[in-house]
Structure formats: C-alpha cells, structure tokens
Design an enzyme around this catalytic site. Structure first.
Site, PDB file in Angstrom:
ATOM      1  N   GLY A  13      34.447 -39.561   4.419  1.00 39.52           N
ATOM      2  CA  GLY A  13      33.290 -39.514   3.521  1.00 39.52           C
ATOM      3  C   GLY A  13      32.990 -38.157   2.924  1.00 39.52           C
ATOM      4  N   SER A  19      28.081 -32.709   0.673  1.00 34.96           N
ATOM      5  CA  SER A  19      28.177 -33.908   1.518  1.00 34.96           C
ATOM      6  C   SER A  19      27.754 -33.641   2.955  1.00 34.96           C
ATOM      7  CB  SER A  19      29.635 -34.404   1.574  1.00 34.96           C
ATOM      8  OG  SER A  19      30.070 -34.869   0.337  1.00 34.96           O
ATOM      9  N   ASP A  64      40.404 -45.714   0.383  1.00 35.18           N
ATOM     10  CA  ASP A  64      39.302 -46.521  -0.139  1.00 35.18           C
ATOM     11  C   ASP A  64      39.000 -47.546   0.957  1.00 35.18           C
ATOM     12  OD1 ASP A  64      37.720 -48.469  -1.248  1.00 35.18           O
ATOM     13  OD2 ASP A  64      38.813 -48.571  -3.141  1.00 35.18           O
ATOM     14  N   ILE A  92      29.843 -42.695   4.932  1.00 32.31           N
ATOM     15  CA  ILE A  92      30.170 -43.403   3.685  1.00 32.31           C
ATOM     16  C   ILE A  92      29.084 -44.417   3.345  1.00 32.31           C
ATOM     17  CG2 ILE A  92      31.756 -45.131   2.719  1.00 32.31           C
ATOM     18  CD1 ILE A  92      34.001 -43.802   4.359  1.00 32.31           C
ATOM     19  N   TYR A 155      14.978 -47.704  -2.215  1.00 26.58           N
ATOM     20  CA  TYR A 155      16.169 -47.666  -1.351  1.00 26.58           C
ATOM     21  C   TYR A 155      16.783 -49.074  -1.251  1.00 26.58           C
ATOM     22  CZ  TYR A 155      19.111 -45.517   2.230  1.00 26.58           C
ATOM     23  OH  TYR A 155      20.167 -45.023   2.942  1.00 26.58           O
ATOM     24  N   LYS A 162      21.618 -50.389   5.808  1.00 28.45           N
ATOM     25  CA  LYS A 162      21.472 -49.465   6.951  1.00 28.45           C
ATOM     26  C   LYS A 162      20.986 -50.212   8.193  1.00 28.45           C
ATOM     27  CE  LYS A 162      22.822 -45.601   5.049  1.00 28.45           C
ATOM     28  NZ  LYS A 162      24.232 -45.218   5.228  1.00 28.45           N
ATOM     29  N   THR A 193      22.365 -34.919  -2.038  1.00 33.06           N
ATOM     30  CA  THR A 193      23.818 -35.108  -2.120  1.00 33.06           C
ATOM     31  C   THR A 193      24.121 -36.021  -3.308  1.00 33.06           C
ATOM     32  OG1 THR A 193      23.770 -37.097  -0.770  1.00 33.06           O
ATOM     33  CG2 THR A 193      24.032 -35.008   0.413  1.00 33.06           C
ATOM     34  N   ALA A 195      25.410 -39.061  -3.184  1.00 33.01           N
ATOM     35  CA  ALA A 195      24.935 -40.418  -2.899  1.00 33.01           C
ATOM     36  C   ALA A 195      23.424 -40.505  -3.113  1.00 33.01           C
ATOM     37  CB  ALA A 195      25.300 -40.816  -1.470  1.00 33.01           C
TER      38      ALA A 195
HETATM   39  P1  NAD Z   1      28.057 -38.195  -0.389  1.00 33.73           P
HETATM   40  O1  NAD Z   1      28.031 -38.801  -1.761  1.00 33.73           O
HETATM   41  O2  NAD Z   1      28.454 -36.788  -0.276  1.00 33.73           O
HETATM   42  O3  NAD Z   1      28.920 -39.079   0.615  1.00 33.73           O
HETATM   43  C1  NAD Z   1      29.110 -40.462   0.441  1.00 33.73           C
HETATM   44  C2  NAD Z   1      30.587 -40.679   0.586  1.00 33.73           C
HETATM   45  O4  NAD Z   1      30.913 -42.084   0.553  1.00 33.73           O
HETATM   46  C3  NAD Z   1      31.386 -40.026  -0.553  1.00 33.73           C
HETATM   47  O5  NAD Z   1      32.321 -39.131  -0.007  1.00 33.73           O
HETATM   48  C4  NAD Z   1      32.070 -41.194  -1.214  1.00 33.73           C
HETATM   49  O6  NAD Z   1      33.323 -40.852  -1.750  1.00 33.73           O
HETATM   50  C5  NAD Z   1      32.195 -42.141  -0.023  1.00 33.73           C
HETATM   51  N1  NAD Z   1      32.559 -43.492  -0.460  1.00 33.73           N
HETATM   52  C6  NAD Z   1      31.893 -44.316  -1.315  1.00 33.73           C
HETATM   53  N2  NAD Z   1      32.625 -45.430  -1.514  1.00 33.73           N
HETATM   54  C7  NAD Z   1      33.761 -45.303  -0.773  1.00 33.73           C
HETATM   55  C8  NAD Z   1      34.917 -46.118  -0.568  1.00 33.73           C
HETATM   56  N3  NAD Z   1      35.060 -47.311  -1.170  1.00 33.73           N
HETATM   57  N4  NAD Z   1      35.901 -45.663   0.271  1.00 33.73           N
HETATM   58  C9  NAD Z   1      35.776 -44.467   0.894  1.00 33.73           C
HETATM   59  N5  NAD Z   1      34.713 -43.658   0.743  1.00 33.73           N
HETATM   60  C10 NAD Z   1      33.722 -44.076  -0.084  1.00 33.73           C
HETATM   61  O7  NAD Z   1      26.548 -38.405   0.153  1.00 33.73           O
HETATM   62  P2  NAD Z   1      25.940 -38.210   1.618  1.00 33.73           P
HETATM   63  O8  NAD Z   1      24.475 -38.179   1.402  1.00 33.73           O
HETATM   64  O9  NAD Z   1      26.623 -37.097   2.318  1.00 33.73           O
HETATM   65  O10 NAD Z   1      26.271 -39.597   2.324  1.00 33.73           O
HETATM   66  C11 NAD Z   1      26.958 -39.696   3.564  1.00 33.73           C
HETATM   67  C12 NAD Z   1      26.270 -40.699   4.468  1.00 33.73           C
HETATM   68  O11 NAD Z   1      25.005 -40.197   4.851  1.00 33.73           O
HETATM   69  C13 NAD Z   1      26.008 -42.059   3.822  1.00 33.73           C
HETATM   70  O12 NAD Z   1      26.187 -43.084   4.780  1.00 33.73           O
HETATM   71  C14 NAD Z   1      24.540 -41.966   3.448  1.00 33.73           C
HETATM   72  O13 NAD Z   1      23.921 -43.226   3.302  1.00 33.73           O
HETATM   73  C15 NAD Z   1      24.038 -41.217   4.666  1.00 33.73           C
HETATM   74  N6  NAD Z   1      22.705 -40.606   4.537  1.00 33.73           N
HETATM   75  C16 NAD Z   1      22.405 -39.799   3.485  1.00 33.73           C
HETATM   76  C17 NAD Z   1      21.144 -39.265   3.392  1.00 33.73           C
HETATM   77  C18 NAD Z   1      20.772 -38.385   2.221  1.00 33.73           C
HETATM   78  O14 NAD Z   1      19.591 -38.233   1.959  1.00 33.73           O
HETATM   79  N7  NAD Z   1      21.718 -37.779   1.540  1.00 33.73           N
HETATM   80  C19 NAD Z   1      20.184 -39.534   4.371  1.00 33.73           C
HETATM   81  C20 NAD Z   1      20.519 -40.341   5.443  1.00 33.73           C
HETATM   82  C21 NAD Z   1      21.789 -40.896   5.520  1.00 33.73           C
END
Ligand code: NAD
Length: 263
Positions: A13, A19, A64, A92, A155, A162, A193, A195
């Site tokens: 991810g 990230s 993927d 992810i 959300y 989630k 980030t 996402a």
């Molecule tokens: P990010 O965009 O940096 O990471 C999300 C990742 O998911 C990316 O690297 C993307 O390429 C990957 N991804 C999406 N579709 C994919 C696929 N088909 N195959 C492989 N990889 C795939 O954003 P982030 O915020 O670092 O997110 C990472 C995790 O943290 C996620 O589960 C997100 O829900 C969770 N999260 C984020 C937050 C926030 O506020 N940013 C808070 C709590 C939880």
C-alpha cells in the site's frame, strides 16, 4: 538492537511519501527489519522505487490486490526472496470518489462491490496467500478508521468497508491463532494522504479532529509507524484480534466541543 531485528516485513500500500505505509516502512527500517514493498501498479512505480532506494529495499513488487493471479505471483516472489515472513502489513483502501461525496443511500451496487473488494477482501486474500510463508509469532495488520463504528459524514461506504475489515481482523485472528500468528488493526485519526483526498470535506474533518481530540493534535504517519512497530514486535505478543486506536484519543469523546468552548 532494534525491536524488529532479523524480522522480514512486507508492506502493501505504498503510494508516495505521504502514505501511512511510508510511515510504517520507515519505522520498521529504523528497528532493523528486512523490508519488502508492494504497490498497486505501473503509475505508482516512479514514486515508489525512489522511496524504496532511500531505505535500501531490494524487494519492490507490483500487485493489484483485486487480481488473484497477481497475489499468487507476489507471494511466490516473496517466498523466493525472503523464505519466511514475520510481518505483513495491509495499508490499502479504495472507493470511487462519487461514493464519498453523495449521500450514503445513493451508493451504487458496483461502488459498494469495489470498495469491499479492494479494501476488505484483499486483506483476507493476502493473509491466505501468505499464510504458508508466515513464521509462528508472525504479526499481520491492517489500517482502519473510526468511521467503521460511528458515522463520519461522507465516509459512507468506506465506513461500512472498515467495519467489515475490523470484523475480518477478528475472524483471521481466530483462524491464525492456533499457529501463534497475530492479526490486528490500527485505527488512525485523519491524515492528509492521497486516499484521504478522495473523502468529501476531509479538510473540515481534519481541522475538527485537532479541535476536539483530548490531545488537541492530529496524528502523523510517524505516529502510526511507531504503533505498527509495537504490533509487529514481540512486545505485543498475546495481543490479537484488536483494533488499536492511534487517534489522539478522539474516539473516547461522547460530546465534542471545540477549543473555544473548553475554557
Ligand atoms: P494512500 O493513498 O497513500 O494509500 C492507499 C493505498 O492503497 C495506495 O498505495 C494505493 O495504491 C493502494 N491501493 C488502492 N487500490 C489498490 C489495488 N487494487 N491494489 C493494490 N493497492 C491498491 O492513503 P493512506 O491514507 O496511507 O491509506 C492507507 C490505509 O490507511 C487505508 O486502508 C486507509 O483507509 C487507512 N486509513 C487512512 C486514514 C487517513 O486519514 N489517511 C485514516 C485511517 C485509516
């Protein structure tokens, strides 16, 4: 000696240096882990490879997670390179932008399916594919958000995903417990980030969070990385199936009042 010295860790991810996966990767590196990185696809390669080089990571593979053949191929490559794995991180998630801005009841069937497939099923599928490689005492973890149990406006389907991810964490913890493998989730506060940028009105949520959280501060990818070290290390032995909040205490609040009303 680092807390993860001699452990092989795979992080799924990583998209860029914002990230959560990057915060985790850096913390793991600092604690002495051997690291492998997996990313979604070709478009991300030019961002991910330089980051991997920065931490001297030799195993960087595309996957993927919606494709069973790619998951199988990446597990095979990991087996060849690392032999056994001690730490598996799933960081992810994905939902279509329109699903995170319109009312939840307008969620499309396809939008619901995609969010669940990418953000939830992939965790089950990865765990299954890597199970033969996991050492006893291995630690598996995913990233979640409080929108799973309480309503976070916009959300939407990701909150439902989630909830399913946290439930999957508990079922996997039960399955893998007999092999002394632990499965947990980290519930992070909002972090800016890629996402997060897809979530409608994220900027407002981010600001509100720092106003009302007991610690009055947003969390960083470094904070999540340090907690991931704890869950990955032997310090957290006998903790499994849990959701560990790394959110400045936001989730304990029943009534939320802004800073100006606190005096
Ligand atoms: P990010 O965009 O940096 O990471 C999300 C990742 O998911 C990316 O690297 C993307 O390429 C990957 N991804 C999406 N579709 C994919 C696929 N088909 N195959 C492989 N990889 C795939 O954003 P982030 O915020 O670092 O997110 C990472 C995790 O943290 C996620 O589960 C997100 O829900 C969770 N999260 C984020 C937050 C926030 O506020 N940013 C808070 C709590 C939880």
């Amino acid at each position: 000696m680092g807390l993860l010295e001699g452990k092989n860790a795979l992080v799924f991810g990583l998209a860029n240096d914002k990230s959560i996966a990057w915060g985790i990767t850096q913390a793991f590196k600092r604690e002495g882990a051997n690291i492998g990185i997996s990313y979604a696809g070709e478009i991300l390669e030019r961002r991910v490879k330089p980051l991997a080089e920065k931490i001297d990571c030799k195993w960087v593979e595309e996957c993927d997670v919606t494709k069973d053949d790619q998951i199988a191929a990446v597990a095979e490559k990991a087996a060849k390179h690392f032999g056994k794995i001690d730490i598996l991180v799933h960081s992810i998630a994905y939902a279509g932008r329109e699903e995170l801005s319109r009312p939840f009841h307008e969620t499309s069937r396809e939008g619901f399916r995609v969010a669940m497939d990418v953000s939830v099923y992939s965790f089950v599928a990865l765990t299954h594919a890597f199970l033969p490689l996991l050492n006893p005492n291995a630690s598996v973890m995913s990233m979640t958000y409080h929108g799973s149990v309480k309503v976070a406006p916009h959300y939407n389907v990701m909150g439902v995903a989630k909830a399913a991810l946290e439930s999957s964490t508990r079922y996997l913890a039960y399955d893998l417990g007999a092999q002394k493998i632990r499965v947990n989730a980290i519930s992070a506060g909002p972090i800016r980030t890629l996402a997060a940028a897809g979530v409608g009105k994220f900027r407002d949520m981010y600001k509100h969070f720092a106003d009302v959280a007991p610690l009055r501060e947003n969390v960083t990818i470094e904070d999540v990385g340090n907690s991931a070290v704890f869950l990955a290390s032997d310090l957290s032995s006998h903790i499994t199936g849990e959701v560990l909040y790394v959110d400045s205490g936001f989730n304990i609040m029943g009534v939320q009042i802004g800073e100006e009303a606190k005096e």
